[in-house]
Design a protein around this motif. Structure first.
Motif, PDB file in Angstrom:
ATOM      1  N   ALA A 200      21.364 -23.610  -7.523  1.00  0.00           N
ATOM      2  CA  ALA A 200      21.450 -23.454  -8.984  1.00  0.00           C
ATOM      3  C   ALA A 200      20.386 -24.283  -9.688  1.00  0.00           C
ATOM      4  CB  ALA A 200      22.843 -23.846  -9.473  1.00  0.00           C
ATOM      5  N   GLN A 201      19.871 -25.284  -9.011  1.00  0.00           N
ATOM      6  CA  GLN A 201      18.816 -26.120  -9.604  1.00  0.00           C
ATOM      7  C   GLN A 201      17.422 -25.642  -9.192  1.00  0.00           C
ATOM      8  OE1 GLN A 201      20.037 -29.966  -8.201  1.00  0.00           O
ATOM      9  NE2 GLN A 201      21.566 -30.222  -9.820  1.00  0.00           N
ATOM     10  N   GLY A 202      17.386 -24.511  -8.538  1.00  0.00           N
ATOM     11  CA  GLY A 202      16.115 -24.008  -8.008  1.00  0.00           C
ATOM     12  C   GLY A 202      15.440 -23.004  -8.924  1.00  0.00           C
ATOM     13  N   PRO A 203      14.350 -22.398  -8.446  1.00  0.00           N
ATOM     14  CA  PRO A 203      13.594 -21.422  -9.235  1.00  0.00           C
ATOM     15  C   PRO A 203      14.284 -20.055  -9.215  1.00  0.00           C
ATOM     16  CG  PRO A 203      12.598 -21.716  -7.086  1.00  0.00           C
ATOM     17  CD  PRO A 203      13.774 -22.618  -7.103  1.00  0.00           C
ATOM     18  N   THR A 204      15.207 -19.848 -10.151  1.00  0.00           N
ATOM     19  CA  THR A 204      16.065 -18.653 -10.140  1.00  0.00           C
ATOM     20  C   THR A 204      15.258 -17.352 -10.096  1.00  0.00           C
ATOM     21  OG1 THR A 204      17.562 -19.984 -11.473  1.00  0.00           O
ATOM     22  CG2 THR A 204      18.106 -17.654 -11.251  1.00  0.00           C
ATOM     23  N   GLY A 240       7.474 -20.195 -16.262  1.00  0.00           N
ATOM     24  CA  GLY A 240       7.305 -21.617 -16.566  1.00  0.00           C
ATOM     25  C   GLY A 240       7.605 -22.451 -15.329  1.00  0.00           C
ATOM     26  N   ASP A 241       8.581 -22.018 -14.537  1.00  0.00           N
ATOM     27  CA  ASP A 241       8.929 -22.772 -13.325  1.00  0.00           C
ATOM     28  C   ASP A 241       7.726 -22.915 -12.399  1.00  0.00           C
ATOM     29  OD1 ASP A 241      11.505 -23.449 -13.884  1.00  0.00           O
ATOM     30  OD2 ASP A 241      12.439 -21.816 -12.748  1.00  0.00           O
ATOM     31  N   HIS A 242       6.960 -21.857 -12.261  1.00  0.00           N
ATOM     32  CA  HIS A 242       5.798 -21.919 -11.364  1.00  0.00           C
ATOM     33  C   HIS A 242       4.753 -22.895 -11.906  1.00  0.00           C
ATOM     34  CE1 HIS A 242       2.543 -20.973  -8.742  1.00  0.00           C
ATOM     35  NE2 HIS A 242       1.814 -20.484  -9.729  1.00  0.00           N
ATOM     36  N   LEU A 243       4.467 -22.775 -13.196  1.00  0.00           N
ATOM     37  CA  LEU A 243       3.461 -23.654 -13.807  1.00  0.00           C
ATOM     38  C   LEU A 243       3.898 -25.119 -13.688  1.00  0.00           C
ATOM     39  CD1 LEU A 243       0.856 -23.941 -15.476  1.00  0.00           C
ATOM     40  CD2 LEU A 243       2.257 -23.677 -17.536  1.00  0.00           C
ATOM     41  N   ASN A 244       5.159 -25.365 -14.053  1.00  0.00           N
ATOM     42  CA  ASN A 244       5.650 -26.746 -14.036  1.00  0.00           C
ATOM     43  C   ASN A 244       5.712 -27.312 -12.618  1.00  0.00           C
ATOM     44  OD1 ASN A 244       5.867 -26.745 -16.773  1.00  0.00           O
ATOM     45  ND2 ASN A 244       8.007 -26.062 -16.776  1.00  0.00           N
ATOM     46  N   ALA A 245       6.115 -26.470 -11.666  1.00  0.00           N
ATOM     47  CA  ALA A 245       6.222 -26.960 -10.286  1.00  0.00           C
ATOM     48  C   ALA A 245       4.835 -27.241  -9.703  1.00  0.00           C
ATOM     49  CB  ALA A 245       6.967 -25.951  -9.417  1.00  0.00           C
ATOM     50  N   THR A 246       3.873 -26.440 -10.105  1.00  0.00           N
ATOM     51  CA  THR A 246       2.502 -26.677  -9.619  1.00  0.00           C
ATOM     52  C   THR A 246       1.974 -27.988 -10.206  1.00  0.00           C
ATOM     53  OG1 THR A 246       2.202 -24.294  -9.569  1.00  0.00           O
ATOM     54  CG2 THR A 246       0.217 -25.611  -9.370  1.00  0.00           C
ATOM     55  N   ARG A 247       2.238 -28.181 -11.502  1.00  0.00           N
ATOM     56  CA  ARG A 247       1.822 -29.450 -12.141  1.00  0.00           C
ATOM     57  C   ARG A 247       2.529 -30.632 -11.478  1.00  0.00           C
ATOM     58  NH1 ARG A 247       2.446 -27.375 -18.341  1.00  0.00           N
ATOM     59  NH2 ARG A 247       0.342 -26.581 -18.632  1.00  0.00           N
ATOM     60  N   GLU A 253       5.210 -35.450  -8.343  1.00  0.00           N
ATOM     61  CA  GLU A 253       6.561 -35.600  -8.890  1.00  0.00           C
ATOM     62  C   GLU A 253       7.451 -34.497  -8.334  1.00  0.00           C
ATOM     63  OE1 GLU A 253       5.952 -35.306 -13.064  1.00  0.00           O
ATOM     64  OE2 GLU A 253       5.065 -37.313 -13.216  1.00  0.00           O
ATOM     65  N   ARG A 254       8.756 -34.722  -8.447  1.00  0.00           N
ATOM     66  CA  ARG A 254       9.706 -33.662  -8.042  1.00  0.00           C
ATOM     67  C   ARG A 254       9.758 -32.601  -9.118  1.00  0.00           C
ATOM     68  NH1 ARG A 254      14.876 -34.554  -4.701  1.00  0.00           N
ATOM     69  NH2 ARG A 254      15.602 -32.770  -5.864  1.00  0.00           N
ATOM     70  N   PRO A 255       9.650 -31.319  -8.763  1.00  0.00           N
ATOM     71  CA  PRO A 255       9.727 -30.289  -9.801  1.00  0.00           C
ATOM     72  C   PRO A 255      11.152 -30.160 -10.353  1.00  0.00           C
ATOM     73  CG  PRO A 255       9.621 -29.276  -7.644  1.00  0.00           C
ATOM     74  CD  PRO A 255       9.473 -30.757  -7.428  1.00  0.00           C
ATOM     75  N   VAL A 256      11.237 -29.885 -11.644  1.00  0.00           N
ATOM     76  CA  VAL A 256      12.539 -29.579 -12.258  1.00  0.00           C
ATOM     77  C   VAL A 256      12.476 -28.120 -12.686  1.00  0.00           C
ATOM     78  CG1 VAL A 256      14.134 -30.100 -14.142  1.00  0.00           C
ATOM     79  CG2 VAL A 256      12.832 -31.954 -13.053  1.00  0.00           C
ATOM     80  N   PHE A 257      13.301 -27.301 -12.075  1.00  0.00           N
ATOM     81  CA  PHE A 257      13.254 -25.864 -12.355  1.00  0.00           C
ATOM     82  C   PHE A 257      14.241 -25.501 -13.467  1.00  0.00           C
ATOM     83  CE2 PHE A 257      11.883 -26.111  -7.855  1.00  0.00           C
ATOM     84  CZ  PHE A 257      10.653 -25.480  -7.977  1.00  0.00           C
ATOM     85  N   GLN A 258      13.760 -24.724 -14.423  1.00  0.00           N
ATOM     86  CA  GLN A 258      14.626 -24.264 -15.520  1.00  0.00           C
ATOM     87  C   GLN A 258      15.227 -22.890 -15.199  1.00  0.00           C
ATOM     88  OE1 GLN A 258      15.210 -26.298 -17.996  1.00  0.00           O
ATOM     89  NE2 GLN A 258      13.694 -27.796 -17.303  1.00  0.00           N
ATOM     90  N   GLY A 259      14.741 -22.264 -14.166  1.00  0.00           N
ATOM     91  CA  GLY A 259      15.285 -20.947 -13.787  1.00  0.00           C
ATOM     92  C   GLY A 259      14.595 -19.791 -14.481  1.00  0.00           C
TER      93      GLY A 259
END
Ligand code: T3D
Length: 260
Positions: A200-204, A240-247, A253-259
């Motif tokens: 549930a905290q992952g890239p939905t 956004g999850d992809h962009l943020n996780a790449t950054r 840093e640990r990525p925070v996925f919004q789904g």
């Protein structure tokens, strides 16, 4: 809902089949409730993973045979219940754009086993048992078992399990690849929940695309799979999850996925 419990916490919808006195076997009412719960989970924006389990000592004993016998005795036959009830339930699980985890707490028989097979991941208690049951009462597999089981264990093993209808315990289910993990009965709820919360905290969106790619590739050519992967990857790359996780990767840093 009367025969199914539904709750949402930490973006996980927990669906519990709740007819322990009849081993969570499926009456028309239970199947209607289950479909309603799955549909709610699929549609709720706040839900990003689903956990399916059973109350008491069974996961699900398949079709309720008391109701079934009454229908047979009254000459109503199967009443197209597979198309009306079971197929929509299986599609609700497999077509949901969110991961579905089965926490197999006890026996899974017939359509109950099929339900577990339709889920994306299966974690079992050491008290779990699978029995295909269908041929035991002169029926053929339904709820997708002819499709899902052979993808889990291969066609030869699937034929053996479906034709011979010999129960297999949790250890054997792990050996065959039917479940990905076996834990003690006491630990199952916590372990399965931790897995669902992690999902549930992952890239939905990426999970939805992964489910779609796997389902499609099972019946497609390599070229078709390559084409669909390209489309799905294009869509994932715009999230956004992809962009943020790449950054986050580049910033260590640990990525925070919004789904999304
Ligand atoms: O029309 C259509 O919808 C067709 C679709 C069919 C889809 C299917 O799922 S077909 C397969 C249907 N399921 C079965 O054939 C399984 C029948 N049950 C069993 O083989 C065994 O009960 C189990 C392996 C599941 C568990 O065995 P065990 O020894 O741990 O428990 P038990 O003593 O057999 O059962 C405990 C109670 O649950 C018992 O009731 P009682 O005597 O305590 O009042 C038993 O009758 C009840 N129960 C178990 N399974 C069902 C059930 N009651 C109704 N329907 C069941 N499926």
């Amino acid at each position: 809902m009367n025969d199914v419990l539904y709750s949402v916490d930490e973006a996980v919808a927990t669906i519990t089949l709740d007819r322990p006195e009849a081993m969570n076997s499926l009456t028309v009412r239970a199947k209607t409730d289950l479909l309603e719960a799955l549909t709610s989970a699929a549609q709720a924006y706040a839900v990003r993973a689903v956990l399916l389990t059973g109350a008491g000592r069974a996961f699900c004993a398949g079709q309720d045979l008391t109701e079934h016998a009454a229908n047979l005795e009254a000459g109503r036959g199967l009443n197209d219940t597979v198309r009306t009830h079971y197929n929509p339930i299986i599609r609700a699980i497999t077509e949901m754009g969110k991961p579905v985890v089965a926490a197999v707490n006890g026996v899974a028989a017939g359509a109950g086993a099929s339900l577990a097979f339709a889920c994306d991941l299966r974690i079992a208690s050491d008290r779990a048992k699978f029995t295909m049951a269908f041929t035991g009462i002169g029926l053929a597999p339904d709820s997708g078992a002819s499709w899902t089981l052979q993808r889990l264990v291969g066609p030869a093993r699937a034929a053996e399990l479906l034709l011979l209808n010999e129960p297999i315990d949790a250890a054997r289910a792990l050996e065959l690849g039917i479940v990905s993990k076996v834990v003690s009965a006491e630990d199952l709820a916590a372990e399965a929940r931790a897995l669902a919360v992690r999902l549930a905290q992952g890239p939905t969106s990426a999970y939805a695309a992964t489910k779609q790619a796997l389902a499609s590739a099972a019946g497609s050519t390599l070229n078709e799979a390559l084409e669909l992967e390209a489309d799905l990857q294009d869509a994932c790359a715009k999230t956004g999850d992809h962009l943020n996780a790449t950054r986050a990767f580049l910033s260590k840093e640990r990525p925070v996925f919004q789904g999304r």
